[in-house]
Design an enzyme around this catalytic site. Structure first.
Site, PDB file in Angstrom:
ATOM      1  CG  HIS A 116      -2.013   0.938   1.221  1.00  0.00           C
ATOM      2  ND1 HIS A 116      -1.841   2.292   1.300  1.00  0.00           N
ATOM      3  CD2 HIS A 116      -3.359   0.733   1.115  1.00  0.00           C
ATOM      4  CE1 HIS A 116      -3.025   2.884   1.253  1.00  0.00           C
ATOM      5  NE2 HIS A 116      -3.963   1.957   1.138  1.00  0.00           N
ATOM      6  NE  ARG A 161      -3.382   7.800  -1.477  1.00  0.00           N
ATOM      7  CZ  ARG A 161      -3.464   6.615  -2.073  1.00  0.00           C
ATOM      8  NH1 ARG A 161      -3.435   6.520  -3.379  1.00  0.00           N
ATOM      9  NH2 ARG A 161      -3.547   5.514  -1.354  1.00  0.00           N
TER      10      ARG A 161
END
Ligand code: FAD
Length: 669
Positions: free
Chosen positions: A262, A282
């Site tokens: 990740h 995000r």
């Protein structure tokens, strides 16, 4: 002769995360007497940690979303290596599984007009993740747990016993899948496709007591493998147990080279390095910057995604309010792309003070919105790093997060290949996500394939009603002896304990500390089979794994079986070593870069590999030799050509796009 307790069930589910609980509910509702067994407390599985949401094309926030778009995004994310039938079923069934959760009491965040709210995530064309703030996994498990309690109450009314048809064995570890009609030697039941499942061998973590759950169908739902790596977002439970249990029972693992790093884990302070910073940051507008203050992701949009992502910051920013007329910002590229970009920035000397990059949400949203939409992130950074994310950027870097590789299963039934009665669902199963999983697609995977695994396991059990498989004393004794092995090396367990369990076995040489072995394993996998891979380093890793395998046979512990974490780790080491060998061997074999597998020496995706699966199986007939000489390795690797993608599914893509992915002969066909 063994004195281990035995109980009869129809279906045993190993694992009480989202996949295991959904499987158990389905099996019980189909009439199977079902046992669930898990290492941690009921309700504390890894799924609880899931933050961002469940991906399902419900079209609540953007009406254009459909299962076909979700299917396309999933295939693109997995770089077309996905078991396409799984991706199809997943995209089609995920909305029903989310609505079903709601009918069972899940309280999702809502849109202004009262529908289940859906948020943006990397690689998803439309806002698609149903969520509960950034604590979606907690709500998912709470709801499934509540459903199980409701079923138990129903059973109480019918039978006077809450656990007559559905029972949870918490804080217990399964160490072997048992099979009918197999002999065993040296505590190792032979591998291979022979014999059908007859149950599981397990121990209570608190007392060390051994027991057997007999059943014609076993569903493995044990999650991932992250604890083989040093920097990981995964919890202590992720020691690859289910992967190893399947291998040892004779079922192959698929495409184990694909491990997802990740892009955003915490990098500071060291004690919390690896803990996840959810992609929702995000998705909700957070941007990545390097030490020069540059939004560097615009420099890392790969050709295959060029048309789909914004070319300028202005366009990317406009997309949040007007997604139909603008393209999404490259911070929302699939995870593998973002993780590699961060890695490259740090390597080029443009990283943050503690070796990550900056993730900033403070300049993008008002403080109260950040606290409302990202409450866990706000508290995580405040409490663990003394950073106020409403006022300053976070420092983030890649962390080992998810394994795409897993038990090779039939797409429709979740049946593990080669072992009748064995099923797998959730992170432990391979195929669904191809070479890279999109965020949010795991929680939906757990529900879709957990349900399917429970259904087919129950049907298999019903079909075996008149001819139930047998559990042999010999296998039980061998499993007990294997589990007691670490006490012989350490010399702590009493002779009486060993005799009660059927006798232990020792190996020569000084005892090894399981914690030291684990640390060395994690360092090896992190440094040599991590986010960027090179041939020589992986060969070095395989040598080190061979050495660790040899030493692990002498992993010794002292004391008793009553809650003894050293003993638990010594047993988990077998699994981590087996799985790590699979990852390293497959990663060495695949000479291309695709999804979660990046080779510095083969930096591009090679279309010739598009239709190649790598299967890892326990080496036979060499496993007896491998027992004697750990350096030989225990894994045999084979290649297999994937099933051609069905034409109506291919027709969902533009021809120009397919040309970028499909192997030459597939295009010709
Ligand atoms: P788990 O939930 O891990 O359950 C595994 C179970 O198996 C546990 O009960 C464990 O005790 C048991 N078990 C293991 N070994 C044994 C054994 N030997 N014997 C008995 N029991 C055993 N995915 C998304 O889709 N959306 C997200 O927003 C998201 N956020 C995430 C955030 C974090 C921090 C992390 C780490 C992951 C996230 N993921 C997310 C991924 C997702 O949470 C996992 O892939 C998923 O929860 C795995 O579920 P599972 O049911 O397969 O396994």
């Amino acid at each position: 002769m063994s004195v281990v307790d035995r109980q009869e069930w129809d279906v045993v589910v190993v694992g009480a995360g989202g996949a295991g609980l959904r499987a158990a509910i389905e099996a019980r509702e189909r009439g199977a007497r079902t046992a669930v067994i898990c290492k941690s407390l009921f309700g504390k599985a890894h799924t609880v940690m899931a933050e961002g949401g469940i991906a399902a094309a419900m079209a609540n926030v953007n009406e254009h979303d459909t299962w076909q778009v979700h299917f396309r995004d999933t295939m693109r994310g997995g770089k077309f290596l996905n078991q396409w039938r799984m991706a199809e079923l997943h995209a089609q069934e995920a909305p029903d599984r989310v609505w079903e959760l709601e009918t069972w009491g899940a309280l999702f965040d809502r849109t202004k007009d009262g529908k289940i709210s859906q948020r943006n995530f990397g690689g998803h064309e439309y806002p698609r993740l149903a969520h509960v703030g950034d604590r979606t996994g907690l709500e998912l498990i709470r709801t499934l747990q509540q459903k199980i309690v409701a079923l138990q109450q129903e059973d109480y009314r019918a039978t006077g016993d809450y656990e007559s048809r559905l029972k949870v064995f918490q804080e217990c570890t399964v160490t072997r899948i048992l099979k009918d009609g197999e002999r065993s030697e040296m505590g190792v039941p032979p591998a291979g496709g022979r014999g059908r499942v007859s149950g599981v061998f397990a121990y209570e973590r608190e007392t060390g007591r051994f027991f057997v759950l007999k059943a014609p169908a076993v569903v493995i739902a044990t999650g991932g493998i992250g604890k083989s790596f040093k920097v990981t977002s995964n919890s202590w439970e992720y020691t690859g147990d289910g992967h190893a249990l399947a291998l040892l029972a004779g079922a192959p693992l698929l495409n184990m080279e694909f491990v997802q790093f990740h892009p955003t884990g915490m990098v500071w302070p060291p004690s919390v390095k690896g803990i996840l910073v959810t992609e929702s940051v995000r998705g909700d507008g957070g941007v990545l910057r390097n030490s020069d203050g540059k939004r560097f992701m615009f420099d890392y949009i790969p050709d295959v995604f060029k048309e789909k992502y914004a070319e300028s910051e202005e366009e990317g920013d406009r997309w949040y309010d007007d997604p139909d007329r603008n393209r999404r910002p490259p911070e929302l590229l699939p995870r593998d792309e973002v993780a590699r970009a961060i890695n490259a920035e740090v390597k080029a000397g443009r990283g943050s003070p503690h070796g990550g990059v900056f993730l900033d949400v403070s300049t993008r949203m008002p403080a109260e919105v950040i606290r409302r939409r990202l409450p866990s992130m706000y508290h995580q950074f405040k409490e663990l790093a003394d950073v106020d994310i409403t006022a300053e950027p976070m420092e983030v870097g890649p962390t080992c997060h998810y394994v795409m590789g897993g038990i090779a299963v039939d797409s429709d039934t979740a049946a593990a290949r080669g072992v009748p009665g064995l099923y797998a669902a959730g992170e432990v199963a391979g195929g669904m996500h191809g070479s890279n999983r999109l965020g949010g697609n795991s929680l939906s995977d757990l529900l879709v394939f957990g349900r399917r695994a429970g259904l087919h396991a129950a049907e298999h059990a019903a079909a075996s009603a008149d001819d139930r498989p047998r559990v042999s004393d010999e296998q039980v004794d061998a499993a007990a002896a294997e589990a007691l092995g670490p006490f012989s090396a350490g010399g702590g367990e009493t002779a009486g304990d060993r005799e009660a369990a059927g006798g232990g076995q020792g190996v020569g040489g000084p005892p090894e500390n399981p914690y030291t072995l684990h640390q060395e394993l994690q360092q090896t996998m992190n440094d040599l089979v991590g986010i960027i891979r090179r041939e020589q380093e992986m060969e070095q890793a395989l040598k080190k794994l061979a050495e660790l395998r040899g030493r692990a046979r002498r992993a010794g512990v002292e004391g008793h079986r009553q809650f003894n974490p050293g003993w638990h780790l010594a047993l988990d080491l077998r699994n981590m070593l087996l799985v790590s060998e699979c990852v390293a061997r497959a990663a060495l074999e695949r000479t291309e870069s695709r999804g979660g597998h990046t080779r510095e020496d083969h930096p591009t995706m090679d279309r010739a590999w598009r239709n190649v699966n790598l299967l890892c199986a326990l080496a036979r007939p060499a496993d007896e030799l491998a027992e004697a000489d750990p350096a030989r390795g225990r894994i045999a690797l084979t290649r297999e050509t994937t099933e051609p993608i069905r034409p109506d599914l291919l027709a969902l893509f533009e021809k120009e796009e397919l040309v970028k992915y499909l192997a030459e002969e597939e295009l010709y066909e």
